[in-house]
Motif scaffolding. Sequence first.
Motif, PDB file in Angstrom:
ATOM      1  N   MET A   1      -6.436  30.067 -15.658  1.00  0.00           N
ATOM      2  CA  MET A   1      -5.491  28.963 -15.584  1.00  0.00           C
ATOM      3  C   MET A   1      -5.928  28.024 -14.462  1.00  0.00           C
ATOM      4  SD  MET A   1      -1.509  29.066 -14.603  1.00  0.00           S
ATOM      5  CE  MET A   1      -0.511  27.642 -14.644  1.00  0.00           C
ATOM      6  N   LEU A   2      -5.743  26.745 -14.701  1.00  0.00           N
ATOM      7  CA  LEU A   2      -6.051  25.724 -13.708  1.00  0.00           C
ATOM      8  C   LEU A   2      -4.770  25.023 -13.303  1.00  0.00           C
ATOM      9  CD1 LEU A   2      -8.370  24.141 -12.240  1.00  0.00           C
ATOM     10  CD2 LEU A   2      -8.075  22.437 -14.029  1.00  0.00           C
ATOM     11  N   ILE A  32      -9.096  29.795  -5.045  1.00  0.00           N
ATOM     12  CA  ILE A  32      -9.039  30.731  -6.166  1.00  0.00           C
ATOM     13  C   ILE A  32      -8.164  31.901  -5.755  1.00  0.00           C
ATOM     14  CG2 ILE A  32     -10.358  32.282  -7.654  1.00  0.00           C
ATOM     15  CD1 ILE A  32     -12.771  30.416  -7.239  1.00  0.00           C
ATOM     16  N   ASP A  33      -7.204  32.237  -6.620  1.00  0.00           N
ATOM     17  CA  ASP A  33      -6.342  33.391  -6.399  1.00  0.00           C
ATOM     18  C   ASP A  33      -6.303  34.164  -7.709  1.00  0.00           C
ATOM     19  OD1 ASP A  33      -4.545  35.251  -5.456  1.00  0.00           O
ATOM     20  OD2 ASP A  33      -2.809  33.913  -5.587  1.00  0.00           O
ATOM     21  N   GLY A  34      -7.088  35.222  -7.777  1.00  0.00           N
ATOM     22  CA  GLY A  34      -7.200  35.983  -9.028  1.00  0.00           C
ATOM     23  C   GLY A  34      -7.858  35.128 -10.088  1.00  0.00           C
ATOM     24  N   LYS A 120      -9.071  18.278 -21.213  1.00  0.00           N
ATOM     25  CA  LYS A 120      -8.852  19.722 -21.302  1.00  0.00           C
ATOM     26  C   LYS A 120      -9.682  20.394 -20.228  1.00  0.00           C
ATOM     27  CE  LYS A 120      -7.846  19.930 -26.208  1.00  0.00           C
ATOM     28  NZ  LYS A 120      -8.525  19.312 -27.317  1.00  0.00           N
ATOM     29  N   SER A 121      -9.304  21.610 -19.905  1.00  0.00           N
ATOM     30  CA  SER A 121     -10.082  22.400 -18.969  1.00  0.00           C
ATOM     31  C   SER A 121     -10.634  23.622 -19.689  1.00  0.00           C
ATOM     32  CB  SER A 121      -9.231  22.833 -17.770  1.00  0.00           C
ATOM     33  OG  SER A 121     -10.051  23.453 -16.800  1.00  0.00           O
ATOM     34  N   TRP A 122     -11.832  23.984 -19.294  1.00  0.00           N
ATOM     35  CA  TRP A 122     -12.564  25.072 -19.929  1.00  0.00           C
ATOM     36  C   TRP A 122     -13.107  26.009 -18.861  1.00  0.00           C
ATOM     37  CZ3 TRP A 122     -12.561  24.755 -25.245  1.00  0.00           C
ATOM     38  CH2 TRP A 122     -12.191  23.517 -25.778  1.00  0.00           C
ATOM     39  N   GLN A 131     -10.896  27.494 -23.742  1.00  0.00           N
ATOM     40  CA  GLN A 131      -9.969  26.544 -23.139  1.00  0.00           C
ATOM     41  C   GLN A 131      -8.990  27.287 -22.238  1.00  0.00           C
ATOM     42  OE1 GLN A 131      -8.132  23.880 -25.940  1.00  0.00           O
ATOM     43  NE2 GLN A 131      -6.701  23.094 -24.431  1.00  0.00           N
ATOM     44  N   GLU A 132      -8.643  26.658 -21.108  1.00  0.00           N
ATOM     45  CA  GLU A 132      -7.659  27.255 -20.216  1.00  0.00           C
ATOM     46  C   GLU A 132      -6.481  26.316 -20.039  1.00  0.00           C
ATOM     47  OE1 GLU A 132      -9.187  28.033 -16.245  1.00  0.00           O
ATOM     48  OE2 GLU A 132     -10.081  26.062 -16.128  1.00  0.00           O
ATOM     49  N   ASP A 133      -5.330  26.884 -19.757  1.00  0.00           N
ATOM     50  CA  ASP A 133      -4.129  26.095 -19.530  1.00  0.00           C
ATOM     51  C   ASP A 133      -4.268  25.263 -18.265  1.00  0.00           C
ATOM     52  OD1 ASP A 133      -2.858  27.119 -21.780  1.00  0.00           O
ATOM     53  OD2 ASP A 133      -1.942  28.760 -20.653  1.00  0.00           O
TER      54      ASP A 133
END
Length: 138
Positions: A1-2, A32-34, A120-122, A131-133
Amino acid sequence: MLRIKGSALEKIITQAERDYPYETCGLLLGKIDGDVRTVFGAFETPNVNPDRKNDRYEIAPEDYLKAEEKARQFGLEIVGVYHSHPDHPDRPSKFDEERAFEGFSYIILSVSKGKVVSYKSWELFEEKFRQEDIYVFG
């Protein structure tokens, strides 16, 4: 997730529209957290691709180092890359996939006639993009 700060996303969109019809690019600065990457800032870099700026981007090593230094000044790190696709969809090309690293987010913006129409983010997972949310905050 971003997760991305709204002001950082606006900066990226403005840059993509300004640089049209060429691909724009830059680096995402955050933490970055997890499996969550949180972006607090966008570090604009010139597209130094010598031949195909309309459909390829390239970030110079010295610009990457400048972004790392800027991130360190704020207690952040590079968590991803962004670039635009002029008059093409916001999904990664084979070229994008071949140059990607696992652990980064890749925002791709589709720019049509000088306006960002979608993004979009990948993330690269097992050598393939998925794809990531995206969650916009602040």
